[in-house]
Scaffold this motif. Sequence first.
Motif, PDB file in Angstrom:
ATOM      1  N   LYS A 294       0.904  -1.140  -0.055  1.00  0.00           N
ATOM      2  CA  LYS A 294      -0.071   0.047   0.115  1.00  0.00           C
ATOM      3  C   LYS A 294       1.061   1.333  -0.121  1.00  0.00           C
ATOM      4  O   LYS A 294       0.414   2.354  -0.777  1.00  0.00           O
ATOM      5  CB  LYS A 294      -0.769  -0.111   1.147  1.00  0.00           C
ATOM      6  CG  LYS A 294      -1.930   1.245   1.368  1.00  0.00           C
ATOM      7  CD  LYS A 294      -3.047   1.269   0.286  1.00  0.00           C
ATOM      8  CE  LYS A 294      -3.776   2.299   0.763  1.00  0.00           C
ATOM      9  NZ  LYS A 294      -4.639   2.642  -0.619  1.00  0.00           N
ATOM     10  N   GLN A 295       2.029   1.348   0.872  1.00  0.00           N
ATOM     11  CA  GLN A 295       2.921   2.368   0.708  1.00  0.00           C
ATOM     12  C   GLN A 295       3.363   2.637  -0.540  1.00  0.00           C
ATOM     13  O   GLN A 295       3.704   3.764  -1.157  1.00  0.00           O
ATOM     14  CB  GLN A 295       3.970   2.212   1.906  1.00  0.00           C
ATOM     15  CG  GLN A 295       4.802   3.430   2.036  1.00  0.00           C
ATOM     16  CD  GLN A 295       5.884   2.944   3.192  1.00  0.00           C
ATOM     17  OE1 GLN A 295       5.637   2.095   3.737  1.00  0.00           O
ATOM     18  NE2 GLN A 295       6.652   4.269   3.575  1.00  0.00           N
ATOM     19  N   THR A 296       3.782   1.414  -1.072  1.00  0.00           N
ATOM     20  CA  THR A 296       4.590   1.461  -2.607  1.00  0.00           C
ATOM     21  C   THR A 296       3.650   2.180  -3.399  1.00  0.00           C
ATOM     22  O   THR A 296       3.902   2.986  -4.351  1.00  0.00           O
ATOM     23  CB  THR A 296       4.965   0.097  -3.021  1.00  0.00           C
ATOM     24  OG1 THR A 296       5.810  -0.356  -1.993  1.00  0.00           O
ATOM     25  CG2 THR A 296       5.499   0.244  -4.394  1.00  0.00           C
ATOM     26  N   VAL A 297       2.255   1.795  -3.632  1.00  0.00           N
ATOM     27  CA  VAL A 297       1.218   1.982  -4.496  1.00  0.00           C
ATOM     28  C   VAL A 297       0.806   3.823  -4.455  1.00  0.00           C
ATOM     29  O   VAL A 297       1.061   4.471  -5.200  1.00  0.00           O
ATOM     30  CB  VAL A 297      -0.175   1.382  -4.311  1.00  0.00           C
ATOM     31  CG1 VAL A 297      -1.268   1.970  -5.002  1.00  0.00           C
ATOM     32  CG2 VAL A 297      -0.035   0.024  -4.573  1.00  0.00           C
ATOM     33  N   ASP A 298       0.898   3.940  -3.016  1.00  0.00           N
ATOM     34  CA  ASP A 298       0.635   5.416  -2.816  1.00  0.00           C
ATOM     35  C   ASP A 298       1.875   6.218  -3.291  1.00  0.00           C
ATOM     36  O   ASP A 298       1.577   7.451  -3.833  1.00  0.00           O
ATOM     37  CB  ASP A 298       0.711   5.869  -1.076  1.00  0.00           C
ATOM     38  CG  ASP A 298      -0.960   5.347  -0.811  1.00  0.00           C
ATOM     39  OD1 ASP A 298      -1.777   4.928  -1.504  1.00  0.00           O
ATOM     40  OD2 ASP A 298      -1.121   4.790   0.570  1.00  0.00           O
ATOM     41  N   SER A 299       3.143   5.933  -3.078  1.00  0.00           N
ATOM     42  CA  SER A 299       4.151   6.628  -3.476  1.00  0.00           C
ATOM     43  C   SER A 299       4.353   6.653  -5.182  1.00  0.00           C
ATOM     44  O   SER A 299       4.736   7.688  -5.675  1.00  0.00           O
ATOM     45  CB  SER A 299       5.404   5.974  -3.012  1.00  0.00           C
ATOM     46  OG  SER A 299       6.677   6.530  -3.534  1.00  0.00           O
TER      47      SER A 299
ATOM     48  N   SER B 206      -1.589   6.606 -13.867  1.00  0.00           N
ATOM     49  CA  SER B 206      -2.304   5.529 -13.400  1.00  0.00           C
ATOM     50  C   SER B 206      -1.938   4.428 -14.368  1.00  0.00           C
ATOM     51  O   SER B 206      -2.216   3.231 -14.117  1.00  0.00           O
ATOM     52  CB  SER B 206      -3.558   5.875 -13.456  1.00  0.00           C
ATOM     53  OG  SER B 206      -4.129   6.181 -14.669  1.00  0.00           O
TER      54      SER B 206
ATOM     55  N   LEU C 158       2.947   0.781 -11.446  1.00  0.00           N
ATOM     56  CA  LEU C 158       1.934   0.969 -10.459  1.00  0.00           C
ATOM     57  C   LEU C 158       0.718  -0.078 -10.662  1.00  0.00           C
ATOM     58  O   LEU C 158       0.174  -0.508  -9.700  1.00  0.00           O
ATOM     59  CB  LEU C 158       1.334   2.435 -10.741  1.00  0.00           C
ATOM     60  CG  LEU C 158       0.224   3.086  -9.821  1.00  0.00           C
ATOM     61  CD1 LEU C 158       0.660   2.736  -8.463  1.00  0.00           C
ATOM     62  CD2 LEU C 158      -0.067   4.346 -10.406  1.00  0.00           C
TER      63      LEU C 158
ATOM     64  N   SER D 278       1.503   6.272  -7.163  1.00  0.00           N
ATOM     65  CA  SER D 278       0.624   7.136  -7.511  1.00  0.00           C
ATOM     66  C   SER D 278       0.953   8.739  -7.664  1.00  0.00           C
ATOM     67  O   SER D 278       0.402   9.467  -8.505  1.00  0.00           O
ATOM     68  CB  SER D 278      -0.519   6.929  -6.636  1.00  0.00           C
ATOM     69  OG  SER D 278      -1.025   5.649  -6.911  1.00  0.00           O
ATOM     70  N   MET D 279       1.653   9.164  -6.496  1.00  0.00           N
ATOM     71  CA  MET D 279       1.972  10.474  -6.586  1.00  0.00           C
ATOM     72  C   MET D 279       2.984  10.822  -7.681  1.00  0.00           C
ATOM     73  O   MET D 279       3.359  12.018  -8.137  1.00  0.00           O
ATOM     74  CB  MET D 279       2.559  10.666  -5.217  1.00  0.00           C
ATOM     75  CG  MET D 279       1.409  10.875  -4.111  1.00  0.00           C
ATOM     76  SD  MET D 279       2.018  10.841  -2.469  1.00  0.00           S
ATOM     77  CE  MET D 279       2.407  12.740  -2.492  1.00  0.00           C
TER      78      MET D 279
ATOM     79  N   ARG E  74      -0.782  -2.279  -7.618  1.00  0.00           N
ATOM     80  CA  ARG E  74      -2.045  -2.383  -7.294  1.00  0.00           C
ATOM     81  C   ARG E  74      -2.592  -3.892  -7.611  1.00  0.00           C
ATOM     82  O   ARG E  74      -3.470  -4.244  -6.829  1.00  0.00           O
ATOM     83  CB  ARG E  74      -3.040  -1.376  -8.465  1.00  0.00           C
ATOM     84  CG  ARG E  74      -2.619  -0.189  -8.005  1.00  0.00           C
ATOM     85  CD  ARG E  74      -3.410   0.971  -8.743  1.00  0.00           C
ATOM     86  NE  ARG E  74      -3.473   2.425  -8.382  1.00  0.00           N
ATOM     87  CZ  ARG E  74      -3.845   3.089  -9.133  1.00  0.00           C
ATOM     88  NH1 ARG E  74      -4.492   3.140 -10.294  1.00  0.00           N
ATOM     89  NH2 ARG E  74      -3.566   4.579  -8.697  1.00  0.00           N
TER      90      ARG E  74
END
Length: 492
Positions: free
Chosen positions: A325-330, A337, A342, A332-333, A346
């Motif tokens: 989750k931390q990797t996806v959030d990083s 998409s 990413l 995504s920023m 996901r």
Amino acid sequence: MYKLRDASGKAQPVAPIKEPVVESRVRSEPPRKPAYAFSLPQIDVSSLISWLLARWHWILIAAVIGALVGIGYGMSAKPRYTVYTDILVPPANLQVLPNDVYLQNQQSDSQLLDVESKLLVLTSGNVLRRVVNELGLANDPEFVGTGASGFSLGSLFSSKPTVADKTLAAMRSLSERISARRQERSYMITISAWANNPDTAVKVADTLAKAFEEEVAQAEADGAGRAAAALTERLAELKKGASEAEAKVAEFKRDNGLQTTSGELISSQSMAQINIKLVDANARLVEAQSRYNELTASKPNQSNPSGTLQSPTLTGLRSQYAAVKQTVDSMSMTYGSRYPGLIRARSQLGGLEQQISQETGRILRAAQVDLEQAKSVVDALKQQAASARSSVSMDNDAQVRLSDLERDMATKIAIYQTFLTRAGETTERQQLNSTNIRVISSAVPPLRRSWPPRTALLAAGGTFAGLGIGAFLAIGVGLLGAMRNDRKTQKA
């Protein structure tokens, strides 16, 4: 008529006899003595002395004859030698067994009676028979001679005396030769025995003491033997009763299905074990119910590490989920998409969510299964407890009757065991001599004979007896002469 009157007037009257004259005539006559009157003459000391002096030779002859008779008796009479033996007969015997057949009486009067009874045993026929048989007195002329057996007309026509007759004759002679008496204020018995030979007297006294001790021991052994025989006769019946009681208990248990271990019914033990298991099952049921209620009470976040559902697998999945989750959030920023990394992250995050969901469902299903199993175990144990409770109730009713049978069995077995032990002790008691009789002083040969006295004493006694007889004869003859002279004087 006239003549008769004249004749009567002329006749002289006769004088009547006066009573005073007759009385005076009777009184004047002297009294007559009876023809056979007897009276002793008057005797003084001088008359006695004169009679003794006049017949002194009679007295001397009588004294000489008496002395000769005493000397002859002392030299010809069979001598008697008397010996003495002292025996201590304490009333209390030796305590050879803890529970002896004979009680120890501590009362002084009873103890004296016991000693007196044993004193009579000392001169009883059984003891005398032992002495006669051991010393062979039935063949001893001193004890079975004519003087011992006596003379009778039947003996002239009877055959040779039998052994039994000789034994009885020896026993009669022996009973006349022995005596026993208890010393005052003591338990000491003194035996006296005499015979014509000092060695024979010693043998008789020693054998009598030994026979007395053996007879008392034999009497006690016979008493113990009778008690043992009575106990042994009773043992068969007691053994049969104990066996029947044991058979009744076993049959009752078998008919009622009563089984015991360590003295307790198996049904009672099973009931106790079921109760213990039921308590544990209830505790596990409460624990499973609480866990299931806790799991179903809230909808925790599957990805929240602090959720209610906790397991090692779920913890690892949540850690992976947090990292992805931390990797996806990083990413995504930073990237768009459609960035391939990413997209893969996901996709990986979705797989973790699915695994967490599956693990959560598995945990809930496991908690539900545990709850159902706990309920089924509790229900099964309740059924078993109900069944065991009814069985225990029936067994308790049967246990009351069984207890009565077991008490009766235990009583009979205890009595049988007591009799068996007592019979064994009493039988062994026959083999033990517990008498406390002791010979304090044995018989020793006497220095001189006890009868007749010494010849000198017999001679002196015969002399004095002859002097007395001679003096009596001299005085008697003198008295007869004096009476004869007195009668002649009275006739003159």
